[in-house]
Scaffold this motif. Structure first.
Motif, short mmCIF file in Angstrom:
data_model
loop_
_atom_site.label_atom_id
_atom_site.label_comp_id
_atom_site.label_asym_id
_atom_site.label_seq_id
_atom_site.Cartn_x
_atom_site.Cartn_y
_atom_site.Cartn_z
N SER A 22 1.66 -16.95 -5.59
CA SER A 22 1.33 -17.45 -4.26
C SER A 22 2.10 -16.63 -3.22
CB SER A 22 1.75 -18.92 -4.21
OG SER A 22 1.15 -19.58 -3.13
N PRO A 23 1.49 -16.38 -2.06
CA PRO A 23 2.21 -15.59 -1.05
C PRO A 23 3.49 -16.30 -0.61
CG PRO A 23 0.20 -16.57 -0.14
CD PRO A 23 0.16 -16.79 -1.61
N CYS A 25 6.84 -15.52 2.01
CA CYS A 25 7.61 -14.69 2.94
C CYS A 25 9.00 -14.43 2.37
CB CYS A 25 7.80 -15.42 4.27
SG CYS A 25 6.34 -15.39 5.28
N GLN A 101 -1.75 -11.19 2.03
CA GLN A 101 -2.14 -12.28 2.93
C GLN A 101 -2.00 -11.79 4.37
OE1 GLN A 101 0.35 -15.84 3.46
NE2 GLN A 101 -1.45 -17.08 2.97
N ARG A 214 -6.89 -19.01 2.72
CA ARG A 214 -6.00 -20.15 2.42
C ARG A 214 -6.16 -21.20 3.52
NH1 ARG A 214 0.18 -20.75 0.17
NH2 ARG A 214 -0.96 -20.67 -1.79
N MET A 284 3.51 -27.39 -6.59
CA MET A 284 4.22 -28.10 -7.66
C MET A 284 3.47 -28.06 -8.99
SD MET A 284 6.13 -31.09 -5.51
CE MET A 284 7.22 -31.56 -6.83
N ARG A 307 7.29 -21.32 -6.07
CA ARG A 307 8.71 -21.45 -6.43
C ARG A 307 8.97 -21.27 -7.92
NH1 ARG A 307 9.17 -26.88 -3.09
NH2 ARG A 307 7.03 -26.88 -3.84
#
Ligand SMILES: Cc1cc2nc3c(=O)[nH]c(=O)nc-3n(C[C@H](O)[C@H](O)[C@H](O)COP(=O)(O)O)c2cc1C
Length: 339
Positions: A22-23, A25, A101, A214, A284, A307
């Motif tokens: 997932s993108p 930053c 993205q 997205r 999650m 994460r």
């Protein structure tokens, strides 16, 4: 047969599995010029060695005023192409497909100078009040997304994702909570969708590859956007040639979110079934079994992890072991695999 590790093709681009980074930053362009630095090369390449099928590079600003922070990556100038091309080359060397993205932070930009949004309403009292965009500003920004797509193509990316989530510019136009315009860019769903419609059309004139959008599928506030309301817009996106909706939620206005394992999966399912379009599930998701359940029950077509891939860059190996699937490893590891 595991669906997570089944190859998957969109518009001639074959992903070796359905695992997507997932993108995220990295706030690591330390000279505040949007340039790729050593960190990005190490960070993204590590996940490619870790057998992620598609790696989506973080929110990358199409205009300097559209940066979330001054340390964001940028794609507003041709000078950015070489650095991005180098990261693409490094990731592809390990068999990963590469995405970027394209983003504009709108009223959530935290850079010096004026910031821009559909309406002159601050996100909250910690953010600056944005300037309401004129029609010329809108035109310039749509062009900036198109130019970003041209540069992304030159850098060699396989996938482009437009950031329409998390309360950034495109999301601010889509939601009636942040878009109070009275011209053709505000009011009805068709009008709030107009900026995204124009952006997709312009990007599609220069980009033939897989195009993702997205979305924040739920504003979590009465009168805000819901997954059902996004079904209608997802149908329009599909008509315009968008291939996949990456289904996130929240952050267009301050709201309490009850986040639990898979809390956004049902939004993905609603949009997938309602608009008959490919979706990605995110939020999650941490185990192979959880990912397999989502895919096999047709609740999404790709699984995005954020994460968990920071904690475990080699999550694909972890999930393969859990699902008892044998996966390819870099040839440098193969001898070790025998012992
Ligand atoms: C450090 C960090 C940076 C993020 N940056 C972005 C971003 O650039 N673009 C985006 O769409 N989401 C961003 N997100 C959200 C993630 O992509 C993801 O949707 C969210 O973390 C939920 O997934 P997870 O539970 O697997 O972490 C970021 C999340 C983290 C933790």
């Amino acid at each position: 047969m595991s669906k997570l590790f089944e190859p998957f093709t969109i518009r001639d681009v074959e992903f070796k599995n359905r695992i997507v980074m997932s993108p995220m930053c990295m706030y690591s362009s330390h000279n505040e010029d949007g340039m790729i630095e050593d960190w990005h090369k190490t960070h993204y390449t590590t996940r490619a060695v870790g057998q992620v099928g598609l790696i989506i590079v973080e929110a990358t600003a199409v205009q300097p005023a559209g940066r979330i922070s001054a340390q964001d990556l940028g794609i507003w100038s041709d000078d950015h192409i070489d650095g991005l091309a180098e990261v693409v080359r490094l990731m592809q060397q390990h068999g990963a497909k590469t995405g970027i993205q394209l983003a504009h932070a709108g009223r959530k930009a935290t850079v010096d100078g004026d910031i821009y949004a559909p309406s002159a309403i601050a996100f909250d009292d910690k953010y600056k009040t944005p300037v309401e965009m004129t029609k010329d500003d809108i035109k310039t920004t749509v062009q900036a997304f198109k130019e970003g797509a041209i540069r992304a193509k030159k850098a060699g990316f396989d996938v482009i994702e437009l950031h329409g989530a998390h309360g950034y510019l495109i999301n601010e136009f889509l939601s009636p909570l942040s878009n109070k315009r009275t011209d053709e860019y505000g009011g009805s769903a068709e009008n709030r969708y107009r900026l995204l419609r124009e952006t997709i059309d312009e990007v599609r004139t220069v980009w033939e590859g897989p195009l993702f959008v997205r979305l924040s599928a739920n504003d979590y506030i009465d009168g805000g956007m819901t997954p059902e309301a996004y079904v209608e817009m997802a149908k329009w996106m599909k008509e315009q040639g968008v291939d996949l909706i990456d289904v996130s939620s929240g952050a267009v206005v301050p709201a309490a979110i009850d986040a639990f394992p898979g809390y956004q999966v049902k939004f993905s399912e609603t949009i997938k079934v309602g608009a008959n379009i490919l979706t990605g599930a995110v939020g999650m998701i941490t185990t192979g079994i959880q990912a397999e359940e989502i895919l096999k029950n047709d609740r999404a077509d790709m699984i995005l992890l954020a994460r968990e891939l920071l904690r475990d860059p080699y999550w694909a190996y972890t999930a393969a072991k859990e699902l008892r699937v044998e996966i390819q490893s870099p040839k440098q590891y193969e001898r070790g695999w025998m012992f």
